[in-house]
Design an enzyme around this catalytic site. Structure first.
Site, PDB file in Angstrom:
ATOM      1  N   GLU A  79       0.848  -1.197   0.000  1.00 44.31           N
ATOM      2  CA  GLU A  79       0.000   0.000   0.000  1.00 44.31           C
ATOM      3  C   GLU A  79       0.882   1.245   0.000  1.00 44.31           C
ATOM      4  O   GLU A  79       0.414   2.345   0.277  1.00 44.31           O
ATOM      5  CB  GLU A  79      -0.965  -0.016   1.181  1.00 44.31           C
ATOM      6  CG  GLU A  79      -0.301  -0.146   2.539  1.00 44.31           C
ATOM      7  CD  GLU A  79      -1.296  -0.076   3.676  1.00 44.31           C
ATOM      8  OE1 GLU A  79      -1.940   0.976   3.813  1.00 44.31           O
ATOM      9  OE2 GLU A  79      -1.421  -1.062   4.425  1.00 44.31           O
ATOM     10  N   CYS A 111      -3.242  -3.693   4.474  1.00 44.91           N
ATOM     11  CA  CYS A 111      -2.272  -4.710   4.931  1.00 44.91           C
ATOM     12  C   CYS A 111      -2.617  -6.109   4.455  1.00 44.91           C
ATOM     13  O   CYS A 111      -1.902  -7.067   4.767  1.00 44.91           O
ATOM     14  CB  CYS A 111      -2.209  -4.715   6.454  1.00 44.91           C
ATOM     15  SG  CYS A 111      -1.745  -3.140   7.135  1.00 44.91           S
ATOM     16  N   HIS A 233      -1.765 -10.426  12.021  1.00 50.08           N
ATOM     17  CA  HIS A 233      -1.278  -9.130  11.522  1.00 50.08           C
ATOM     18  C   HIS A 233      -1.022  -8.288  12.765  1.00 50.08           C
ATOM     19  O   HIS A 233      -1.908  -8.158  13.616  1.00 50.08           O
ATOM     20  CB  HIS A 233      -2.351  -8.486  10.629  1.00 50.08           C
ATOM     21  CG  HIS A 233      -2.092  -7.036  10.389  1.00 50.08           C
ATOM     22  ND1 HIS A 233      -0.911  -6.581   9.862  1.00 50.08           N
ATOM     23  CD2 HIS A 233      -2.846  -5.931  10.640  1.00 50.08           C
ATOM     24  CE1 HIS A 233      -0.945  -5.258   9.781  1.00 50.08           C
ATOM     25  NE2 HIS A 233      -2.112  -4.839  10.253  1.00 50.08           N
TER      26      HIS A 233
END
Ligand code: HMG
Length: 382
Positions: A79, A111, A233
């Protein structure tokens, strides 16, 4: 046929700041950053590294000539793209000398991008067992100096080779996913720093984890006892802990899963958020540092990308996992970084290619990595 992660490597900047120094400079209690957020150090990316060089430096560590000829797909999740049109994957393919008979492209969903890449790679290799797919995840997390998000910045890259008969993790091929149009974190094309509704984003993360985890259990009839560990994450390491706590409660597996979680956050606590690569750095941290992983142990993976997309999937540890071999390069990289003062970091943070497109050359004598961004000439990267 077994398909999964055959090789994995991580790369980040040689510079970092200490979270106690940052807390002192921002007038916060250091324990808020160290315990409340769960971060000890933060990578600071110099202007001579962008997502292309970060990813190329990571992938260079694992690819041999046979891999470079066998790779027929290069997928780059990011990103922090450097071009609105040309993908970062094409640059890396060329820098590394990967064969040209390949599909090479970039994926964006905050993400989550690299997870989409892995799922696509899994399907491709399942269909074409001789293929190898290079999945790259690289980002530079920026919220701005003196913002609440500053303590959750960071950056780096993870490169993974997805093949048949892999050496590290065999993917189960089952996953649960969920998406919704949510404004928790975003970065319009005219901005270098992300916009974020911080506390809301942490609530959405936990909600998406619970939804995908419940959906995965319903689909597979697997439960917490079927997992040795769950990798998350990790935008900051406390986030994964909060999500894990939201499902383990006083379940008999809680102690083991919480113990393994500590291994899975070791590297992330020293690097910070690297967006697309964060889940995979956490997986690497678990594989490299856990003293208790056995062949056949099942690992859960929770991927989250703001905006928002969540996915829970799983894989099993392969026989003869070489933990030491995975740990050595990462420990070497992280133990040999240069600590910046907060004012040195603030200065480096402001540097970068001018946003108006004019030609610019960096002093690259201080960046000793194989792949370095030298500047820009006539609107082309040097
Ligand atoms: P904040 O408001 O400064 O922090 O921002 P806080 O007041 O909420 O405190 C944080 C924690 O520290 C709290 O713990 C405090 O109690 C504790 P919690 O209640 O949450 O368990 N605390 C202390 N602990 C020990 N000793 C002390 C002390 N003082 C306080 N003395 C926030 C925090 C995370 C919101 C901010 O840093 C931020 O906005 N970060 C960016 C957004 C983010 O990372 N969101 C995560 C979910 S979204 C996501 O993962 C996607 C993302 O990666 C982007 C993408 O997908 O591309 C971000």
């Amino acid at each position: 046929m077994i398909v999964g992660i055959d090789k994995i490597a991580f790369f980040t900047s040689p510079y970092y700041i200490d979270m106690t120094d940052l807390a002192n400079a921002r007038g916060e209690d250091p324990n808020k950053y160290l315990i409340g957020i769960g971060q000890q150090k933060q990578s600071v990316i110099p202007p001579t590294q962008d997502v292309v060089t970060l990813a190329a430096n990571a992938a260079d560590e694992i690819l041999d000539e046979a891999d470079k000829q066998a790779i027929d797909m290069v997928i780059f999740g990011t990103e922090s793209g450097i071009d609105q049109s040309k993908s970062a994957a094409i640059y890396v393919q060329s820098l590394l000398g990967i064969g040209k008979s390949a599909r090479s492209f970039e994926i964006k969903q905050a993400c989550y991008g690299a997870t989409a890449g892995i799922q696509m790679a899994f399907d491709h290799v399942t269909q074409h067992p001789k293929s190898k797919v290079l999945v790259l995840a690289a980002d530079i997390a920026r919220y701005g100096l003196n913002t609440p998000g500053e303590v959750t910045q960071g950056g780096g890259a993870v490169a993974m080779l997805i093949t048949a008969q892999p050496d590290i993790l065999a993917l189960d091929g089952q996953s649960a996913f969920y998406s919704d149009d949510i404004m928790d974190f975003w970065r319009p094309a005219y901005r270098r720093e992300a916009l974020v509704d911080g506390h809301y984003s942490t609530d959405v993360y936990i909600d998406f984890f619970n939804r995908t985890w419940n959906q995965y259990q319903a689909q597979t009839n697997r439960h917490l006892d079927d997992f040795k560990a769950i990798a998350f994450h990790l935008p900051f390491t406390k986030m994964g802990l909060k999500a894990l706590r939201s499902v383990v409660h006083d379940h008999p597996s809680a102690v083991g899963l919480l113990e393994q979680f500590e291994f899975s956050r070791q590297y992330n606590a020293l690097v910070g958020n690297l967006y697309t690569g964060s889940l995979y750095l956490s997986l690497l941290s678990l594989l490299a540092n856990s003293d208790d992983l056995k062949p056949g142990d099942r690992i859960g993976l929770f991927s989250y990308g703001s905006g928002a997309q969540g996915e829970f999937y799983s894989g099993k540890i392969i026989a003869d996992l070489q933990s030491q071999k995975l740990a050595e390069p990462v420990n070497h990289l992280l133990n040999n970084r240069i600590k910046l003062t907060i004012s040195e970091y603030e200065k480096m943070y402001q540097q970068g290619l001018p946003m108006n497109g004019r030609d610019y050359e960096f002093d690259i004598t201080k960046d000793h990595n194989r792949f370095v961004l030298a500047g820009r000439k006539a609107n082309r990267r040097l």
